[in-house]
Structure formats: C-alpha cells, structure tokens
Design an enzyme around this catalytic site. Structure first.
Site, mmCIF file in Angstrom:
data_model
loop_
_atom_site.group_PDB
_atom_site.id
_atom_site.type_symbol
_atom_site.label_atom_id
_atom_site.label_comp_id
_atom_site.label_asym_id
_atom_site.label_seq_id
_atom_site.Cartn_x
_atom_site.Cartn_y
_atom_site.Cartn_z
ATOM 1 C CG HIS A 94 4.783 -7.156 1.096
ATOM 2 N ND1 HIS A 94 3.979 -6.428 0.251
ATOM 3 C CD2 HIS A 94 5.669 -6.275 1.616
ATOM 4 C CE1 HIS A 94 4.371 -5.159 0.257
ATOM 5 N NE2 HIS A 94 5.398 -5.034 1.074
ATOM 6 C CB CYS A 110 -2.376 -4.719 0.365
ATOM 7 S SG CYS A 110 -1.690 -6.218 -0.246
HETATM 8 C C1 CIR Z 1 3.867 -1.997 -3.777
HETATM 9 O O1 CIR Z 1 4.641 -2.587 -4.551
HETATM 10 O O2 CIR Z 1 4.241 -1.458 -2.736
HETATM 11 C C2 CIR Z 1 2.405 -1.933 -4.143
HETATM 12 N N1 CIR Z 1 2.257 -1.794 -5.546
HETATM 13 C C3 CIR Z 1 1.695 -3.168 -3.669
HETATM 14 C C4 CIR Z 1 1.686 -3.300 -2.176
HETATM 15 C C5 CIR Z 1 0.983 -4.509 -1.717
HETATM 16 N N2 CIR Z 1 0.909 -4.533 -0.295
HETATM 17 C C6 CIR Z 1 0.913 -5.631 0.453
HETATM 18 O O3 CIR Z 1 1.104 -6.745 -0.059
HETATM 19 N N3 CIR Z 1 0.796 -5.491 1.759
#
Ligand code: CIR
Length: 259
Positions: A161, A254
């Site tokens: 991201h 997140c």
């Molecule tokens: C994913 O791959 O979607 C989750 N395991 C981690 C999401 C992390 N979110 C973020 O960086 N906003």
C-alpha cells in the site's frame, strides 16, 4: 483534532489472512494484547474508541483502514482490491452511518484500499497498486474534489500500500522511504509546500507507517533511529509492539479509522 477511532478486534482466523511477510504465524493471544495496547494508545492521545466485534469470516478484517476513508467532512466505503476482503465492507456501513449523513461508495469495477490513500492537510495522494485500480482512484478523486480536496495519483509497484512507505506526521513533516521521496509528484509537492522530510533508515522501513494522533506520534517499538529523529523534532512519542500484525503485513495506520 481527532476525536474518534473505530477499531475491530482481531479474529481467531487472523493467521489465515493475506501476507507476503514470511515472518511466521502470528500468535493469537499476543495479537490480542498488542491490539489492546493499540486501543490504549489511541485513548492516551485523546480519542474515544469504538471497538467492533471480531468477524471470523474475514481474517484481515482487523485492518479496518482499508475498507473506508474518513475525514472531518465525509466518509467513503471502499471496494477492497483483494477478493477475500470485499465482504468486510458490509458491516462497516451501519457503523459509519451513525457518524455521517454523507456516506459515499467506491463501485466496481473500481477498487480502492484505504491503505493507499494518504491525506496531507487538504491534499490526498492516491496510490495505484495491486489493490487500488485506476477506476477506483478516479471515483475517489471525483468524490474528494466535491469537498474541495485536491488529489494526486501515484503509480506504484513493489509495495503493498502507499502508506506502507509514507506517513504524514503533521507540522509539515513527512516520514517517507527514500525511493518514494524521489517520485516526481511527491518531490514537487514537498518542495512547493516547504515540507520537512524524515527519510526512513533502510533498516527501519517498517516504521515508515507511523501515526500522528493529536499531540502524539505513535511509532512501532524498537525502531531507535526513527525514535531519535522524532525526538530531535520535539514530538511526543508513543511506541507499540507491532510484530504480530507485521507478520500479516499490517502496520499502525491499518488498525483504525480516525476522524
Ligand atoms: C492485507 O494484505 O490486506 C492484510 N493482510 C494487511 C492489510 C494492511 N493494511 C494497510 O496497510 N492499510
């Protein structure tokens, strides 16, 4: 001033979420403790925290940042890019309706993950990644422009991201990976606005995802180089062990929606 945060308890299925981290399987009990401490940090910074129940059907659902974009004026429910995460948006709708009359939505074929959306004062950077596509980014821009925010789209590769590698710490200070700081659109914006850049040390890349919370900056624990740099800049620093979330590719931003 941030007043409110929404978080979601990690599900027992947490370990089955998406990850490329190769740091091993997260320990559920420690994950819960780290999540509790995250909530405590938000409270120390003066936010009131709404804790949503865990949702076993969605292992990644504790990463609530990806399913909505919220600010002082509006909320937008995203259409997450990962197929296994799309259903996460259903349960957030009634929660956001309590706070916002103007609830917008990203519609297919557009996809957006909130982790790709970085707010710097009244400007939004939108990362185009495997999770956020051009249709989604265009829809998001249209909505944000209605509310007088300006936007820039940034094409990215090799990064989960956008906010994996950059955070806005307030006071015109940006924390950023060197390779991102060299992107033309960022460079121009930072120069034009006279911003101070804190470049992440190559051994501390994970800590580029840090969080300004009112009078505090929350950073992951055991990143001494960043800690010292922020101390020199006179920040009040809170630290938090994040290694269980890191195993699932998650960072500090997140884990909450803040507004
Ligand atoms: C994913 O791959 O979607 C989750 N395991 C981690 C999401 C992390 N979110 C973020 O960086 N906003």
């Amino acid at each position: 001033m941030l007043k409110k945060a929404i978080v979601k308890k990690p599900a027992k299925s947490f370990q089955y979420g998406i990850t490329k981290a190769q740091l091993g399987q997260p320990d559920y009990d420690i994950t819960l403790i780290q999540h509790e401490k995250y909530i405590e940090s938000l409270k120390i910074a003066g936010l009131s925290v709404q804790v949503l129940n865990a949702d076993e059907n969605y292992p990644d659902s504790t990463f609530v940042e990806d399913i909505a974009i919220v600010n002082e004026k509006l909320a937008i429910i995203t259409n997450p890019g990962a197929v296994s995460r799309k259903g996460e948006i259903i349960s957030i709708k009634p929660v956001l309706e309590e706070y916002y009359d103007n609830l917008h939505k990203i519609l297919p074929p557009g996809t957006v993950d909130g982790g790709d959306v970085l707010k710097v004062e009244n400007h939004y950077f939108i990362g185009l990644t495997n999770r956020t596509n051009i249709e989604g980014a265009n829809q998001l821009e249209t909505i944000l422009k209605e509310y007088n925010y300006t936007t820039t789209k940034i094409y990215l590769d090799k990064i989960l991201h956008l906010k994996t590698g950059i955070s806005y710490l307030g006071n015109n200070i940006i924390l950023v990976w060197k390779e991102l700081a060299e992107i033309k659109e960022f460079k121009e914006f930072f120069e034009k606005n006279g911003m101070t850049m804190v470049i992440s040390d190559p051994n501390e890349l994970y800590s580029a995802n840090s969080l300004r919370l009112n009078d505090f900056v929350l950073i992951p624990k055991e990143y001494p180089i960043l800690h010292n740099k922020l101390k020199e800049l006179d920040f009040n620093i809170l630290t938090l062990s994040m290694n269980e979330f890191q195993k699932m590719d998650g960072g500090l931003s997140c884990l909450s929606l803040r507004f």
